[in-house]
Motif scaffolding. Structure first.
Motif, PDB file in Angstrom:
ATOM      1  N   PHE A  69       0.840  -1.191   0.000  1.00  0.00           N
ATOM      2  CA  PHE A  69       0.000   0.000   0.000  1.00  0.00           C
ATOM      3  C   PHE A  69       0.872   1.236   0.000  1.00  0.00           C
ATOM      4  O   PHE A  69       1.964   1.239   0.546  1.00  0.00           O
ATOM      5  N   SER A  70       0.377   2.302  -0.616  1.00  0.00           N
ATOM      6  CA  SER A  70       1.158   3.537  -0.681  1.00  0.00           C
ATOM      7  C   SER A  70       1.132   4.245   0.671  1.00  0.00           C
ATOM      8  O   SER A  70       0.410   3.861   1.587  1.00  0.00           O
ATOM      9  N   GLY A  71       1.938   5.283   0.783  1.00  0.00           N
ATOM     10  CA  GLY A  71       2.026   6.045   2.025  1.00  0.00           C
ATOM     11  C   GLY A  71       2.446   7.465   1.750  1.00  0.00           C
ATOM     12  O   GLY A  71       2.720   7.842   0.616  1.00  0.00           O
TER      13      GLY A  71
ATOM     14  N   LEU B  58      -3.875  -1.353  -8.145  1.00  0.00           N
ATOM     15  CA  LEU B  58      -3.992  -2.137  -6.910  1.00  0.00           C
ATOM     16  C   LEU B  58      -3.154  -3.409  -6.897  1.00  0.00           C
ATOM     17  O   LEU B  58      -2.862  -3.947  -5.841  1.00  0.00           O
ATOM     18  N   LEU B  59      -2.772  -3.912  -8.055  1.00  0.00           N
ATOM     19  CA  LEU B  59      -2.001  -5.145  -8.104  1.00  0.00           C
ATOM     20  C   LEU B  59      -0.498  -4.904  -8.166  1.00  0.00           C
ATOM     21  O   LEU B  59       0.275  -5.830  -8.340  1.00  0.00           O
TER      22      LEU B  59
ATOM     23  N   ILE C 100       8.015 -10.166 -10.312  1.00  0.00           N
ATOM     24  CA  ILE C 100       7.166 -11.358 -10.310  1.00  0.00           C
ATOM     25  C   ILE C 100       6.861 -11.777  -8.880  1.00  0.00           C
ATOM     26  O   ILE C 100       5.720 -12.084  -8.539  1.00  0.00           O
ATOM     27  N   ALA C 101       7.887 -11.758  -8.018  1.00  0.00           N
ATOM     28  CA  ALA C 101       7.675 -12.114  -6.610  1.00  0.00           C
ATOM     29  C   ALA C 101       6.706 -11.146  -5.948  1.00  0.00           C
ATOM     30  O   ALA C 101       5.832 -11.557  -5.173  1.00  0.00           O
ATOM     31  N   ALA C 102       6.838  -9.855  -6.242  1.00  0.00           N
ATOM     32  CA  ALA C 102       5.941  -8.858  -5.660  1.00  0.00           C
ATOM     33  C   ALA C 102       4.510  -9.076  -6.145  1.00  0.00           C
ATOM     34  O   ALA C 102       3.559  -8.971  -5.367  1.00  0.00           O
TER      35      ALA C 102
ATOM     36  N   ASN D 264       1.297  -9.908  -3.851  1.00  0.00           N
ATOM     37  CA  ASN D 264       0.078  -9.098  -3.885  1.00  0.00           C
ATOM     38  C   ASN D 264      -1.157  -9.954  -4.136  1.00  0.00           C
ATOM     39  O   ASN D 264      -2.186  -9.774  -3.487  1.00  0.00           O
ATOM     40  N   VAL D 265      -1.074 -10.870  -5.081  1.00  0.00           N
ATOM     41  CA  VAL D 265      -2.213 -11.746  -5.384  1.00  0.00           C
ATOM     42  C   VAL D 265      -2.533 -12.621  -4.165  1.00  0.00           C
ATOM     43  O   VAL D 265      -3.698 -12.794  -3.808  1.00  0.00           O
ATOM     44  N   SER D 266      -1.502 -13.133  -3.507  1.00  0.00           N
ATOM     45  CA  SER D 266      -1.713 -13.941  -2.301  1.00  0.00           C
ATOM     46  C   SER D 266      -2.376 -13.120  -1.212  1.00  0.00           C
ATOM     47  O   SER D 266      -3.280 -13.590  -0.527  1.00  0.00           O
TER      48      SER D 266
END
Length: 191
Positions: A41-43, A82-83, A157-159, A163-165
């Motif tokens: 999430f952004s900040g 969002l992804l 790809i890991a990120a 995110n999907v998880s």
């Protein structure tokens, strides 16, 4: 019911803490190193600290997109959707051996828990001077080289998988909460 909601809230807030893994970065003494920290999430406030961002350990902090302070520069790349992840990118110039150690990238948020990602920096011995190297080894790899593109796509790809998880976990958690709530209401009406 309230205990279930409290448990779910704490589970979600711990997931929002970011920084599930510690990344390691290296740079040569006298050179520079660039550290990239990703956040789901952004900040608003971006910071980079020696150790844990407490007791005056903040090396650079800004509410802007970028800032420079001495040997440290910080830049923020907000997620386009969002992804995707947002990134805090810090560069340290003129590395010293004493720069080796643990650091924290931080992202302060208004409505969500703050994000923190721990990183470790190793400062290696200074590189030999360019005059002592053959000409072929002094050229930097281009961005189109396979090694560079593979190294930069692996964290993305890991990120994305993370995110999907995370979204999957939120959906399941909310579904279970709704089911428990509906079951409790149904049992109250039949009892």
């Amino acid at each position: 019911m309230n205990a279930h909601l409290i448990l779910i809230f704490f589970s979600l807030s711990s997931l929002l803490q970011d920084g599930l893994t510690e990344s390691v970065f290296t740079g040569p003494e006298g050179g520079s190193v660039t550290v990239s920290c990703s956040f789901f999430f952004s900040g608003e406030t971006k910071l980079f600290c020696r150790k844990s961002c407490e007791d005056g350990d903040v090396l650079i902090e800004t509410d802007n997109v970028s800032a420079q302070r001495g040997r440290y520069s910080i830049r923020y790349e907000e997620a386009p959707d969002l992804l995707s992840n947002s990134f805090v990118i810090v560069t340290i110039k003129e590395l010293k051996k004493s720069d080796s150690g643990k650091y924290t990238c931080g992202l302060k948020r208004t409505l969500l828990p703050d994000g923190n990602e721990r990183v470790e920096i190793f400062v290696t011995d200074a590189s030999p001077s360019p005059t002592s190297l053959p000409a072929a080894t002094t050229t930097a790899p281009t961005s189109s080289s396979p090694e560079t593109s593979e190294q930069s796509s692996a964290p993305q790809i890991a990120a994305l998988l993370l995110n999907v998880s995370f979204i999957f976990i939120i959906i399941i958690t909310l579904s279970v909460t709704v089911m428990v709530f509906c079951r409790m209401r149904t049992s109250k009406h039949t009892g």
